[in-house]
Design a protein around this motif. Structure first.
Motif, mmCIF file in Angstrom:
data_model
loop_
_atom_site.group_PDB
_atom_site.id
_atom_site.type_symbol
_atom_site.label_atom_id
_atom_site.label_comp_id
_atom_site.label_asym_id
_atom_site.label_seq_id
_atom_site.Cartn_x
_atom_site.Cartn_y
_atom_site.Cartn_z
ATOM 1 N N SER A 108 0.947 -1.137 -0.066
ATOM 2 C CA SER A 108 0.354 0.230 0.181
ATOM 3 C C SER A 108 1.250 0.763 -0.273
ATOM 4 O O SER A 108 2.121 1.281 0.984
ATOM 5 C CB SER A 108 -0.959 -0.169 1.026
ATOM 6 N N PRO B 292 0.008 5.462 -0.607
ATOM 7 C CA PRO B 292 -1.393 5.917 -0.069
ATOM 8 C C PRO B 292 -0.683 7.344 -1.798
ATOM 9 O O PRO B 292 0.705 7.860 -1.812
ATOM 10 C CB PRO B 292 -0.569 7.042 0.267
ATOM 11 N N GLU B 293 -1.227 8.056 -2.115
ATOM 12 C CA GLU B 293 -1.115 9.098 -2.942
ATOM 13 C C GLU B 293 -0.763 10.836 -1.448
ATOM 14 O O GLU B 293 -1.055 10.925 -1.300
ATOM 15 C CB GLU B 293 -2.137 9.654 -3.904
ATOM 16 N N PHE B 294 0.303 11.367 -2.263
ATOM 17 C CA PHE B 294 0.684 12.123 -1.765
ATOM 18 C C PHE B 294 0.438 13.649 -2.149
ATOM 19 O O PHE B 294 0.188 13.580 -3.166
ATOM 20 C CB PHE B 294 2.118 12.503 -1.139
ATOM 21 N N GLN C 149 0.733 -0.158 5.966
ATOM 22 C CA GLN C 149 0.516 0.644 6.213
ATOM 23 C C GLN C 149 0.696 2.024 6.342
ATOM 24 O O GLN C 149 1.730 2.199 7.909
ATOM 25 C CB GLN C 149 -1.718 0.542 6.891
ATOM 26 N N TRP C 150 0.457 2.951 5.444
ATOM 27 C CA TRP C 150 1.601 4.691 6.081
ATOM 28 C C TRP C 150 0.940 4.557 7.323
ATOM 29 O O TRP C 150 -0.802 4.800 7.674
ATOM 30 C CB TRP C 150 1.294 5.216 4.806
ATOM 31 N N LYS D 87 -0.308 7.583 9.352
ATOM 32 C CA LYS D 87 -0.826 8.973 9.396
ATOM 33 C C LYS D 87 -0.750 9.405 10.544
ATOM 34 O O LYS D 87 -1.097 10.761 10.516
ATOM 35 C CB LYS D 87 -2.615 8.560 8.516
ATOM 36 N N ARG E 201 1.419 12.652 8.474
ATOM 37 C CA ARG E 201 0.313 12.839 7.860
ATOM 38 C C ARG E 201 0.078 13.245 6.158
ATOM 39 O O ARG E 201 1.049 14.186 5.734
ATOM 40 C CB ARG E 201 -0.869 14.493 8.540
ATOM 41 N N ALA E 202 -0.549 11.960 5.552
ATOM 42 C CA ALA E 202 -1.021 12.670 4.262
ATOM 43 C C ALA E 202 -0.908 13.769 3.257
ATOM 44 O O ALA E 202 -0.485 13.764 2.453
ATOM 45 C CB ALA E 202 -1.373 11.024 3.674
ATOM 46 N N ASP E 203 -1.704 14.489 3.931
ATOM 47 C CA ASP E 203 -1.334 15.911 3.698
ATOM 48 C C ASP E 203 -0.608 16.966 3.661
ATOM 49 O O ASP E 203 -1.092 18.182 3.381
ATOM 50 C CB ASP E 203 -2.924 15.961 4.449
ATOM 51 N N HIS F 166 8.832 3.879 5.586
ATOM 52 C CA HIS F 166 8.360 4.831 5.217
ATOM 53 C C HIS F 166 9.066 5.717 4.404
ATOM 54 O O HIS F 166 8.247 6.495 3.017
ATOM 55 C CB HIS F 166 7.973 5.837 6.636
#
Length: 391
Positions: free
Chosen positions: A45, A47-49, A112-113, A115, A119-121, A302
């Protein structure tokens, strides 16, 4: 014989490698290409960053390459510390080397990242800075604590040698009768000399003449062991330095000694005190090592995820449509075979940069300015690819 260490391949490919453009089908194709005899592929997995400018991505790819190398070094450093404080006990080492209370293999398979921590944002630059600081903090903590442990361990070893060594090194507090030593004289002093047993006759024959003003027949036997015999010799102080120098030249070992009331008991208490300190710091270092290894591995993975993401954007462009996979291989040999199978099948992804010669062998034509196998690697891959292992 050392056990075989699994090697992991972390990669991403565009879903266009299969006609359906479906991630599940692409993963199945990757798994088939690797082949079961070389390893197993599982989804990984990512995520989109938040994506910035192309120039920023290129710079961040270089930063991540350096950071990943540093993180790998921290993981290796913590592992070495754990092996040393556990004296190479593989069963205990394996129990200590868990990630977030999971065996490393399970952690990777269920990754799993995080979060909450990352934070992916946040922007890629912020995430890179955060991971860099965390890795540096782990490195500093384990470096300090392991150095502290080694210092107290070496101090204890020195004290123990003084208690258990031969007469050339051990403490003389419990061996020398204070009446043997001339004390508080203005003109003469006593030297304690540890003489190798093989040189005892030569010593008794020559000690009176190696320097001026050695008191004749002053050599008296104090103690002996399997390697050395300890003698007390009296000289006039004005020639003491010369006598000591000549003793060393003859490979007789002068021993420093100053009688202290209660010295034997003080030495025993010192050994007990430092021994207690050593056990305490050993426990602290072990607990920190276990935590540090877990945290260092998580930071490293990560960072690897960010490398895959950034490289994927640079390779395949937008909109993002890719499949990421973790391939576990039993050994470096199987990893090489899996890599060759992947290269053979997906060489076309590199266009002119990756092709085949007349015999069908994969060849590299012009990999300049392309990202791929990682910092310092001379090999270019037609897809996003990183390999790693835990030694």
């Amino acid at each position: 014989m050392s056990k075989t260490t699994p090697k992991y391949l972390l990669l991403s490919l565009p879903t266009s490698v299969v006609p359906s453009h479906h991630a599940d089908d692409a993963l199945e194709a990757i798994s088939t290409t690797v082949s079961a005899e070389n390893g197993s592929a599982a989804p990984f997995s990512i995520p989109e960053f938040k994506i910035g400018t192309l120039d920023a991505l290129v710079q961040q790819a270089d930063e991540l390459a350096k950071l990943e190398s540093q993180c790998q070094g921290v993981v290796a450093k913590v592992a070495d510390a754990l092996r040393n404080i556990l004296d190479g006990d593989e069963a205990q080492i394996e129990r200590m080397m868990v990630v977030n209370d999971k065996p490393v293999d399970q952690y990777l398979r269920t990754f799993q990242w995080n979060k909450v921590k990352y934070r992916a944002d946040k922007s890629l630059a912020e995430l890179i800075d955060l991971l860099h600081k965390e890795g540096a903090s782990i490195d500093n903590d384990i470096r300090f604590k392991y150095s502290q442990y080694n210092q107290v361990k070496n101090t204890l070893a020195t004290l123990q040698r003084k208690q258990t060594g031969n007469l050339s090194t051990k403490s003389l507090a419990s061996i020398v009768d204070p009446r043997t030593v001339v004390q508080d004289s203005e003109y003469i002093e006593t030297h304690l000399i540890a003489v190798p047993n093989s040189q005892e006759k030569e010593f008794l024959k020559n000690y009176e003449t190696v320097a001026p003003m050695v008191v004749p027949r002053s050599a008296s036997l104090v103690a002996s062991d399997n390697e050395f015999t300890l003698y007390a010799v009296t000289t006039f102080k004005k020639h003491s330095v010369e006598f000591v120098h000549k003793a060393r030249e003859n490979k007789w070992i002068p021993r420093d000694f100053k009688y202290v009331e209660g010295g034997k008991e003080e030495e025993r208490k010192e050994v007990e005190r430092v021994g207690g300190d050593e056990r305490k710091v050993w426990g602290e270092t072990l607990r920190l090592g276990r935590t540090a290894w877990s945290e260092a591995v998580m930071v490293w993975i990560h960072v690897l995820v960010l490398r895959v993401f950034v490289e994927t954007v640079l390779r395949y462009g937008l909109p993002l449509d890719f499949v990421s996979a973790l391939v576990r291989t039993p050994s470096s040999k199987q990893a090489d075979k899996a890599k060759k199978n992947l290269d053979d099948k997906y060489s076309y992804l590199a266009g002119n940069a990756f092709g085949r010669d007349k015999k069908g062998r994969v060849q590299r034509d012009d990999p300049q300015d392309m990202h791929g196998a990682g910092e310092g690697s001379a090999e270019y891959t037609p897809y996003v690819f990183y390999e790693f292992e835990f030694n």
